[in-house]
Design a protein around this motif. Structure first.
Motif, PDB file in Angstrom:
ATOM      1  N   GLY A 194       9.420  15.964  -8.337  1.00 15.57           N
ATOM      2  CA  GLY A 194       8.210  16.485  -8.657  1.00 15.57           C
ATOM      3  C   GLY A 194       7.397  15.931  -9.867  1.00 15.57           C
ATOM      4  O   GLY A 194       6.187  16.049  -9.954  1.00 15.57           O
ATOM      5  N   ALA A 195       7.815  14.846  -9.601  1.00 19.68           N
ATOM      6  CA  ALA A 195       6.916  13.119 -10.033  1.00 19.68           C
ATOM      7  C   ALA A 195       6.189  12.848  -9.245  1.00 19.68           C
ATOM      8  O   ALA A 195       6.030  12.390  -8.332  1.00 19.68           O
ATOM      9  CB  ALA A 195       7.520  12.707 -11.326  1.00 19.68           C
ATOM     10  N   ASP A 196       4.486  12.289 -10.145  1.00 20.15           N
ATOM     11  CA  ASP A 196       3.803  11.950  -8.585  1.00 20.15           C
ATOM     12  C   ASP A 196       3.875  10.498  -9.626  1.00 20.15           C
ATOM     13  O   ASP A 196       3.446   9.829  -8.639  1.00 20.15           O
ATOM     14  CB  ASP A 196       2.114  12.023  -9.179  1.00 20.15           C
ATOM     15  N   LEU A 197       4.095   9.933 -10.385  1.00 22.05           N
ATOM     16  CA  LEU A 197       3.965   8.263 -10.951  1.00 22.05           C
ATOM     17  C   LEU A 197       5.123   9.038 -11.945  1.00 22.05           C
ATOM     18  O   LEU A 197       5.914   9.847 -12.553  1.00 22.05           O
ATOM     19  CB  LEU A 197       2.578   8.541 -12.550  1.00 22.05           C
ATOM     20  N   PRO A 250       0.887  -0.893  -0.240  1.00 16.86           N
ATOM     21  CA  PRO A 250      -0.084   0.621  -0.059  1.00 16.86           C
ATOM     22  C   PRO A 250       0.568   1.029   0.014  1.00 16.86           C
ATOM     23  O   PRO A 250       0.108   2.517  -1.037  1.00 16.86           O
ATOM     24  CB  PRO A 250      -0.579   0.206   1.514  1.00 16.86           C
ATOM     25  N   ARG A 251       2.336   1.548   0.473  1.00 18.95           N
ATOM     26  CA  ARG A 251       3.063   2.478   0.533  1.00 18.95           C
ATOM     27  C   ARG A 251       3.212   2.879  -0.532  1.00 18.95           C
ATOM     28  O   ARG A 251       3.614   4.108  -1.914  1.00 18.95           O
ATOM     29  CB  ARG A 251       4.206   2.168   0.933  1.00 18.95           C
ATOM     30  N   LEU A 252       2.786   2.069  -2.414  1.00 17.91           N
ATOM     31  CA  LEU A 252       3.212   2.193  -3.152  1.00 17.91           C
ATOM     32  C   LEU A 252       2.769   3.581  -4.253  1.00 17.91           C
ATOM     33  O   LEU A 252       2.512   4.016  -4.754  1.00 17.91           O
ATOM     34  CB  LEU A 252       4.052   0.734  -4.249  1.00 17.91           C
ATOM     35  N   HIS A 253       0.974   3.172  -3.646  1.00 15.70           N
ATOM     36  CA  HIS A 253       0.138   3.051  -3.942  1.00 15.70           C
ATOM     37  C   HIS A 253      -0.141   4.884  -4.609  1.00 15.70           C
ATOM     38  O   HIS A 253       0.360   5.577  -3.025  1.00 15.70           O
ATOM     39  CB  HIS A 253      -1.410   3.738  -3.648  1.00 15.70           C
ATOM     40  N   VAL A 254      -0.911   5.705  -4.952  1.00 15.03           N
ATOM     41  CA  VAL A 254      -0.639   6.703  -5.741  1.00 15.03           C
ATOM     42  C   VAL A 254      -2.304   7.342  -6.637  1.00 15.03           C
ATOM     43  O   VAL A 254      -2.546   6.136  -7.303  1.00 15.03           O
ATOM     44  CB  VAL A 254       0.634   7.099  -7.202  1.00 15.03           C
ATOM     45  N   ARG A 255      -2.467   7.424  -5.774  1.00 13.36           N
ATOM     46  CA  ARG A 255      -3.580   8.719  -6.685  1.00 13.36           C
ATOM     47  C   ARG A 255      -3.472   9.574  -6.905  1.00 13.36           C
ATOM     48  O   ARG A 255      -2.970  11.029  -7.049  1.00 13.36           O
ATOM     49  CB  ARG A 255      -4.658   8.927  -5.385  1.00 13.36           C
ATOM     50  N   ALA A 256      -3.267  10.549  -8.872  1.00 11.48           N
ATOM     51  CA  ALA A 256      -3.325  11.116  -9.073  1.00 11.48           C
ATOM     52  C   ALA A 256      -4.756  11.133 -10.434  1.00 11.48           C
ATOM     53  O   ALA A 256      -5.010  10.267 -11.433  1.00 11.48           O
ATOM     54  CB  ALA A 256      -2.246  11.144 -10.350  1.00 11.48           C
ATOM     55  N   PHE A 257      -4.617  12.501 -10.787  1.00  9.64           N
ATOM     56  CA  PHE A 257      -6.366  13.579 -11.693  1.00  9.64           C
ATOM     57  C   PHE A 257      -7.191  12.443 -11.561  1.00  9.64           C
ATOM     58  O   PHE A 257      -7.753  11.588 -12.888  1.00  9.64           O
ATOM     59  CB  PHE A 257      -5.686  13.230 -13.182  1.00  9.64           C
ATOM     60  N   GLY A 258      -7.411  11.944 -10.342  1.00 13.28           N
ATOM     61  CA  GLY A 258      -8.885  11.183  -9.977  1.00 13.28           C
ATOM     62  C   GLY A 258      -8.523   9.338 -10.161  1.00 13.28           C
ATOM     63  O   GLY A 258      -9.968   8.719 -10.128  1.00 13.28           O
TER      64      GLY A 258
END
Ligand SMILES: Cc1cc2nc3c(=O)[nH]c(=O)nc-3n(C[C@H](O)[C@H](O)[C@H](O)COP(=O)(O)O)c2cc1C
Length: 358
Positions: free
Chosen positions: A312-315, A51-59
């Motif tokens: 600055g990258a989210d993904l 779960p630590r690798l989860h990312v939520r981006a642009f919905g």
């Protein structure tokens, strides 16, 4: 010992780069159609669940941060296999509204001593209708899927918006996001669409055509002065949901393979790394976190990935390193990221995005 590096790669690297690419893609498509080596088994081997690798981006929810960059599966021929190989998402394309052959071959070159590629594919595409058919026939997918769209070569820049809108309309409902590719160096004048006026209009109309699906813009790493900042402003004003930085570079920074370096086209892989990270840093400084960023360019290790998160990258996305490192790459990167997180005492990736500036 890596089976890929010691066994498969030497065989693949004996053939022309595009032939090798087509052969592997064919194998993956066959695997998708008849998963004899059970996808479950391979997924068990290559997948990382934490779960630590989860990312939520642009919905959109991403279980894992590292995805496949555009250009490898241009026609959605092996969409399922990217998740099976441990990627957290896959960006398909570039897809043009009408089918087109791309540039004459040879148009893809390996630079092994540099861990780099040069390509001048020129948007070879089966066209949006065929890609939509492929996606429709194989959905749903276990990982988020992006459709990267572009214009046909014969379409003048003045009519480019119509091409992007036409591609989006044909693919609507089949992708978790759309990416407007205005940064390939291999379609004449395409990068001129990054000019603020053209950029804003293109984004506005694409966003309108995409409905509720988020629209991202993929930028080049080769901007001069403050042109990148102006482009980013236009992207945001147009209503884009995110930015991808970056595409391949026309520059040739310190290459060892001097013979190949003079091939026309975009350079990717290790020599692009710092230029791409610098581009992410500039985009992040401008967006101030208002929209998510996807970082791509020269990621081959977990440290490379970490550097891009800090910038600055989210993904993140990879292409070239997969050619040199093989199918274990996504797992290696994800496990490596978890190690770095443990070492730094970080509980979620969101905590580190853009932190080099703080
Ligand atoms: C052979 C090849 C074809 C590519 N085709 C596309 C494309 O069609 N659309 C696109 O947006 N990017 C394309 N790219 C760029 C990649 O998506 C990525 O931005 C770039 O290669 C940098 O990442 P890397 O250093 O991990 O390869 C291509 C790259 C390569 C090597």
């Amino acid at each position: 010992m890596s089976l890929y590096r010691e066994l498969a790669r030497p065989i693949l690297f004996r053939s022309d780069a595009e032939d090798a690419h087509l052969r592997v893609l064919h194998l993956l498509a066959q695997w998708q159609a008849h998963p004899k080596v059970s996808a479950d088994v391979v997924q068990q081997l290559l997948h990382v669940a934490d779960p630590r690798l989860h990312v939520r981006a642009f919905g959109v929810d991403f279980a894992l941060p590292i995805g496949l960059a555009a250009g490898l599966d241009k026609h959605a021929e092996a969409t399922h296999t990217w998740g099976w190989l441990g990627f957290g998402h896959a960006e398909l394309g570039t897809i043009t509204p009408q089918p087109q052959p791309g540039n004459p071959r040879p148009r893809l070159f390996r630079l092994p001593a540099d861990e780099a590629l040069i390509n001048r594919m020129g948007f070879n595409s089966v066209g949006a209708a065929k890609v939509a058919e492929n996606l429709f026939a194989t959905r749903p997918f276990a990982i988020p899927i992006g459709c990267n769209v572009g214009k046909n070569k014969e379409t003048p820049n003045e009519a480019a918006v119509d091409d992007y809108v036409a591609a989006i309309e044909q693919l609507r409902g089949l992708a978790d996001w759309f990416t407007l590719n205005v940064s390939s160096p291999n379609t004449p004048d395409l990068r001129k669409l990054q000019a603020p006026g053209a950029m804003r209009a293109l984004v506005e109309q694409s966003v309108a055509a995409a409905g509720t699906t988020p629209v991202l813009v993929k930028v080049a790493p080769d901007f001069e002065d403050d042109a990148l900042e102006q482009t980013v402003d236009a992207v945001l004003e147009g209503g884009a949901a995110g930015v991808i930085a970056s595409n391949t570079t026309l520059t040739r920074p310190n290459l060892r393979e001097t013979a190949r370096a003079s091939e026309t086209g975009g350079l990717s892989g290790a020599p692009l790394k710092h230029l791409a990270t610098a581009t992410i840093r500039r985009v992040y400084a401008r967006t101030q976190g208002k929209v998510p960023l996807i970082g791509v360019g020269g990621i081959a290790t977990a440290e490379d990935a970490w550097e891009k998160l800090l910038a600055g990258a989210d993904l993140l996305q990879v292409y070239s390193a997969l050619i040199f490192a093989g199918p274990g790459l996504a797992k290696e990167l994800h496990l490596g990221l978890l190690d770095i997180m443990e070492g730094e005492g970080v509980k979620s990736l969101a905590e580190v995005v853009g932190q080099e500036r703080r």
